[in-house]
Design a protein around this motif. Sequence first.
Motif: not given
Length: 159
Positions: A16-17, A38-40, A45-46, A114-116
């Motif tokens: 996804r990244l 979506q990638a971040t 899910d971890f 990464l979301e931030a």
Amino acid sequence: DIVEQVVDQLSVCCSRLDGAFPDGQIQPQNQNLIKANQATAAFRDFEDVRLNILAIWSKRYRSFLQSHHQQDGVTSYQTDKNQTDSLRVMIRLGLIVSIVIELCRNLENTGRSLEAITREFPTSAMDRYQSISTLLSIDVRSSKEKSVKSQSLWISTYT
């Protein structure tokens, strides 16, 4: 089984990244905001992977303890040696599982970081324009400051 779950989830995150940032740079490009989010988010899910690993380990440890409680009636040197060896193996496996869980936690935290970053991506054309103009004004100011500094250095050196 345990490592497979981590590898599978990491593979999903990486693909996804790669789809969101094909050149490897985490920056807005080709209107990739949705793919970037979506990638971040895949890194979240971890947490599920960690919980699954704990459940698997718990079941296996419980069965280990049950099998050793059934052998308590037999006392011989060989049985004690086997129990000691199997206990050592379980301790080593427990340490490995702990390391894998910690790895998953760190990958989840990486996803949060990464979301931030992706939350700061410009969402409209006006935002993009403002971001670019801000960057350009910083570059212009810093190059002017460099120019003034180099001129004053040159003047002080040669006078």
